[in-house]
Design a protein around this motif. Structure first.
Motif, mmCIF file in Angstrom:
data_model
loop_
_atom_site.group_PDB
_atom_site.id
_atom_site.type_symbol
_atom_site.label_atom_id
_atom_site.label_comp_id
_atom_site.label_asym_id
_atom_site.label_seq_id
_atom_site.Cartn_x
_atom_site.Cartn_y
_atom_site.Cartn_z
ATOM 1 N N ASP A 167 0.826 -1.210 0.000
ATOM 2 C CA ASP A 167 0.000 0.000 0.000
ATOM 3 C C ASP A 167 0.862 1.262 0.000
ATOM 4 O OD1 ASP A 167 -2.302 -1.491 -0.020
ATOM 5 O OD2 ASP A 167 -2.681 -1.313 2.131
ATOM 6 N N ALA A 168 1.994 1.214 0.710
ATOM 7 C CA ALA A 168 2.881 2.380 0.752
ATOM 8 C C ALA A 168 3.473 2.677 -0.627
ATOM 9 C CB ALA A 168 3.992 2.155 1.764
ATOM 10 N N VAL A 169 3.796 1.629 -1.385
ATOM 11 C CA VAL A 169 4.342 1.825 -2.731
ATOM 12 C C VAL A 169 3.280 2.419 -3.655
ATOM 13 C CG1 VAL A 169 5.347 0.682 -4.738
ATOM 14 C CG2 VAL A 169 6.008 -0.039 -2.430
ATOM 15 N N ILE A 170 2.067 1.929 -3.555
ATOM 16 C CA ILE A 170 0.980 2.484 -4.367
ATOM 17 C C ILE A 170 0.760 3.956 -4.012
ATOM 18 C CG2 ILE A 170 -1.508 2.364 -4.798
ATOM 19 C CD1 ILE A 170 -1.267 -0.689 -4.505
ATOM 20 N N ARG A 171 0.878 4.272 -2.727
ATOM 21 C CA ARG A 171 0.732 5.664 -2.295
ATOM 22 C C ARG A 171 1.871 6.519 -2.852
ATOM 23 N NH1 ARG A 171 2.290 8.105 2.452
ATOM 24 N NH2 ARG A 171 2.880 6.091 3.367
ATOM 25 N N MET A 172 3.089 5.976 -2.899
ATOM 26 C CA MET A 172 4.209 6.720 -3.462
ATOM 27 C C MET A 172 4.019 6.948 -4.959
ATOM 28 S SD MET A 172 8.321 6.164 -3.081
ATOM 29 C CE MET A 172 8.540 4.738 -4.112
ATOM 30 N N GLN A 173 3.505 5.943 -5.666
ATOM 31 C CA GLN A 173 3.233 6.117 -7.084
ATOM 32 C C GLN A 173 2.253 7.268 -7.305
ATOM 33 O OE1 GLN A 173 4.031 4.280 -10.493
ATOM 34 N NE2 GLN A 173 3.514 6.452 -10.468
ATOM 35 N N ARG A 174 1.214 7.324 -6.487
ATOM 36 C CA ARG A 174 0.243 8.412 -6.621
ATOM 37 C C ARG A 174 0.883 9.759 -6.302
ATOM 38 N NH1 ARG A 174 -4.149 4.925 -3.295
ATOM 39 N NH2 ARG A 174 -5.003 3.692 -5.034
ATOM 40 N N ALA A 175 1.791 9.762 -5.327
ATOM 41 C CA ALA A 175 2.471 11.005 -4.967
ATOM 42 C C ALA A 175 3.361 11.505 -6.105
ATOM 43 C CB ALA A 175 3.300 10.795 -3.701
ATOM 44 N N VAL A 176 4.007 10.584 -6.828
ATOM 45 C CA VAL A 176 4.820 10.976 -7.984
ATOM 46 C C VAL A 176 3.930 11.573 -9.065
ATOM 47 C CG1 VAL A 176 6.367 10.165 -9.798
ATOM 48 C CG2 VAL A 176 6.606 9.267 -7.482
ATOM 49 N N VAL A 177 2.792 10.926 -9.338
ATOM 50 C CA VAL A 177 1.851 11.458 -10.332
ATOM 51 C C VAL A 177 1.348 12.835 -9.908
ATOM 52 C CG1 VAL A 177 -0.442 11.122 -11.341
ATOM 53 C CG2 VAL A 177 1.158 9.199 -11.213
ATOM 54 N N LEU A 237 11.232 16.828 6.663
ATOM 55 C CA LEU A 237 12.228 16.237 7.550
ATOM 56 C C LEU A 237 12.992 17.311 8.318
ATOM 57 C CD1 LEU A 237 13.641 13.427 5.209
ATOM 58 C CD2 LEU A 237 12.217 13.096 7.248
ATOM 59 N N VAL A 238 13.401 18.365 7.632
ATOM 60 C CA VAL A 238 14.129 19.449 8.294
ATOM 61 C C VAL A 238 13.263 20.108 9.362
ATOM 62 C CG1 VAL A 238 15.102 21.763 7.953
ATOM 63 C CG2 VAL A 238 15.701 19.912 6.378
ATOM 64 N N LEU A 239 11.992 20.302 9.048
ATOM 65 C CA LEU A 239 11.083 20.964 9.988
ATOM 66 C C LEU A 239 10.486 19.994 11.005
ATOM 67 C CD1 LEU A 239 9.234 23.389 7.531
ATOM 68 C CD2 LEU A 239 11.264 23.821 8.942
ATOM 69 N N ARG A 240 10.946 18.746 10.961
ATOM 70 C CA ARG A 240 10.500 17.701 11.895
ATOM 71 C C ARG A 240 8.982 17.509 11.849
ATOM 72 N NH1 ARG A 240 14.559 16.257 15.718
ATOM 73 N NH2 ARG A 240 16.432 17.563 15.523
ATOM 74 N N ASP A 281 2.548 12.686 5.230
ATOM 75 C CA ASP A 281 2.407 11.593 4.274
ATOM 76 C C ASP A 281 3.695 11.410 3.478
ATOM 77 O OD1 ASP A 281 -0.190 11.117 5.043
ATOM 78 O OD2 ASP A 281 -1.089 12.320 3.440
ATOM 79 N N LEU A 282 4.410 12.506 3.220
ATOM 80 C CA LEU A 282 5.639 12.425 2.438
ATOM 81 C C LEU A 282 6.755 11.731 3.209
ATOM 82 C CD1 LEU A 282 5.665 15.980 0.820
ATOM 83 C CD2 LEU A 282 5.098 13.825 -0.296
ATOM 84 N N THR A 283 6.879 12.024 4.499
ATOM 85 C CA THR A 283 7.985 11.440 5.262
ATOM 86 C C THR A 283 7.784 9.956 5.559
ATOM 87 O OG1 THR A 283 6.993 12.126 7.365
ATOM 88 C CG2 THR A 283 8.562 13.637 6.332
ATOM 89 N N SER A 284 6.591 9.445 5.276
ATOM 90 C CA SER A 284 6.348 8.011 5.473
ATOM 91 C C SER A 284 6.385 7.229 4.165
ATOM 92 C CB SER A 284 4.988 7.800 6.154
ATOM 93 O OG SER A 284 3.927 8.263 5.332
ATOM 94 N N LEU A 285 6.805 7.871 3.072
ATOM 95 C CA LEU A 285 6.900 7.159 1.795
ATOM 96 C C LEU A 285 8.070 6.185 1.816
ATOM 97 C CD1 LEU A 285 6.254 10.059 -0.768
ATOM 98 C CD2 LEU A 285 4.656 8.259 -0.048
ATOM 99 N N PRO A 286 8.011 5.120 1.023
ATOM 100 C CA PRO A 286 9.070 4.104 1.040
ATOM 101 C C PRO A 286 10.452 4.621 0.654
ATOM 102 C CG PRO A 286 7.101 3.228 -0.010
ATOM 103 C CD PRO A 286 6.857 4.690 0.206
ATOM 104 N N CYS A 287 10.532 5.694 -0.096
ATOM 105 C CA CYS A 287 11.837 6.217 -0.500
ATOM 106 C C CYS A 287 12.522 7.010 0.609
ATOM 107 C CB CYS A 287 11.711 7.084 -1.751
ATOM 108 S SG CYS A 287 10.653 8.545 -1.545
ATOM 109 N N VAL A 288 11.809 7.321 1.676
ATOM 110 C CA VAL A 288 12.335 8.176 2.745
ATOM 111 C C VAL A 288 12.966 7.327 3.847
ATOM 112 C CG1 VAL A 288 11.767 9.896 4.501
ATOM 113 C CG2 VAL A 288 10.665 9.993 2.256
#
Length: 464
Positions: A101-111, A400-403, A407-414
């Protein structure tokens, strides 16, 4: 027979995109030591998007961008102008480290990043020639036809719908574009043609208006905890963010982290109206092939075709080019591929050629990471799909810098670790063998209906 060259042919000088961008400001280098909140190394898409989103979120932050040459000197100013929803790397590998599910969410985030880039460009008055008419993938052999059909099925299994990616009918293909010998074609609406150098320089202007300092001609010699060392002074910062992508190997301790994969491009002269009537391509869709030696192309705003491919994929010792000069043999190979697809282009000539390096991780997956203890952050390894991913990475680095937990900081690439490439000469031997196998596989598949076993061997070597 070699590629015909126009009377004003140019090779290198960053790219065709740079040469059509007009006069650009020369930003001063760093002069002495500097104390800031955030120092960003690299004035390409990743670095500038990160600066943009940080400054929009926290206008009080003192941010400096340090660039060895000039804004857009690297891949951000040389790429194929593909703002696409393509996800580089293995979905299975990302999922093994997170979840399906996290990968599918990342794909949607890229789109969704396509919308984000388009919206910011409009809001900041950046004229990057963005044309959002999608992406076409072309199969030129029976084996490619089979792989394209499997790709459609594969993407459906990872959350794509028919509207996201589908095979076109023969009538639909004919109405869009005329590619010689086409066997099948698939379409995704998630793609936009852009002028890449106009985007990166427009973004630089936007961050400067927000109060970000950009220092050109300021190479960073070393990144240490909360410190970036340059020949002109030491920059101290709470956070030092590395956004150097294909040029990362030049930094101490990072030679084996991301491999600088070289890609070559050519741009034709403006084609005649008669030629365009025969080709079609009126929608300005992005165009890619299903060959193992991947080709990518766009119809430019001024009526040329710009096409790219891997060429000489890797230089020994992770060296990168200096002046973006393409080898004559690579120019000839691209011209041969272009005219095979579009025979009517043979009456034209090559007006510009160039090359550049993109960052590839050993597992071909992108990474965004920040260590709050040392203050060092990194983003990159986009493996050729950096236009949308760099925007996504910039927003993730901001959070990440702003702690911020987002949704972005929990993507699989992070937060993922980066596996090192093999030492030399194994690295050079492996990459050369990889692309030799892919090229041979493409040659063999002209005469067979299935995927060559050589390509499967190459896939195993690559670690994709």
């Amino acid at each position: 027979m070699g590629a015909p060259l126009s009377a004003d042919f140019q090779n290198g000088q960053v790219s065709f995109w740079r040469n059509t961008a007009g006069d650009l400001p020369a930003r001063p280098p760093l002069e002495g030591d500097l104390q800031v909140d955030v120092a960003i190394v690299g004035a390409g898409y990743t670095g500038l998007w990160t600066a943009y989103y940080l400054k929009k979120a926290r206008p009080d932050l003192r941010i400096a961008v340090l660039e060895a040459r000039h804004v857009g000197f690297g891949a951000s100013g040389r790429n194929g102008g593909w703002l696409s929803g393509e996800l580089g790397g293995s979905r299975e590998r990302y999922a093994a480290e997170s979840s399906r599910d996290a990968v599918i969410r990342m794909q949607r985030a890229v789109v969704d990043s396509i919308d984000e880039v388009t919206d910011v460009a409009a809001a900041e008055g950046i004229d990057a020639g963005i044309t959002r008419n999608g992406l076409l993938y072309t199969a030129l052999t029976e084996s490619q036809r089979g792989r394209l059909a499997k790709t459609v099925e594969y993407k459906r299994s990872w959350g794509y719908s028919e509207e996201d990616f589908r095979l076109l009918t023969e009538d639909e293909i004919r109405s869009r574009i005329t590619v010689s010998g086409v066997r099948a074609m698939a379409f995704s609406p998630h793609g936009a043609r852009i002028h890449p150098f106009a985007l990166v320089t427009g973004l630089a202007d936007a961050v400067e208006r927000l109060g970000v300092r950009i220092h050109e001609r300021t190479p960073v010699l070393a990144i240490e905890p909360r410190t970036a060392r340059t020949p002109h002074g030491v920059v101290s910062a709470d956070y030092v963010l590395r956004a150097t992508e294909g040029f990362t190997a030049g930094l101490p301790g990072a030679r084996r982290q991301w491999l600088p994969m070289n890609s070559v491009m050519i741009a034709t002269e403006p084609l005649s109206e008669r030629t365009w009537q025969r080709i079609g391509w009126d929608g300005f869709e992005l165009l890619g092939t299903q060959g193992h030696a991947f080709l990518y192309a766009q119809r430019t705003a001024d009526g040329r075709i710009a096409i790219g491919g891997r060429g000489n994929p890797y230089r020994f010792g992770s060296r990168t080019d200096v002046d973006a000069t393409a080898r004559p043999g690579d120019v000839d190979a691209l011209w041969s591929s272009l005219t095979a697809m579009f025979p009517d282009v043979r009456g034209s000539a090559v007006a510009h050629a160039w090359c550049g390096a993109l960052g590839v991780a050993r597992d071909w997956c992108a990474t965004v990471r920040l260590d709050h203890r040392s203050g060092i952050g990194i983003a990159g390894g986009y493996a050729g799909h950096g236009l949308a991913m760099a925007n996504l990475a910039g927003r993730a680095l901001r959070d990440l810098v702003l702690r911020r937990d987002s949704d972005l900081t929990s993507l699989p690439c992070v937060g993922r670790a980066v596996r090192s490439w093999e030492p030399e000469p194994l690295r050079w031997i492996g990459v050369q063998a990889l692309y030799a196998l892919y090229r041979r596989a493409d040659h063999n598949e002209r005469h067979r209906p299935d995927t060559s076993r050589l390509a499967r061997v190459a896939d195993a070597i690559s670690g994709r």
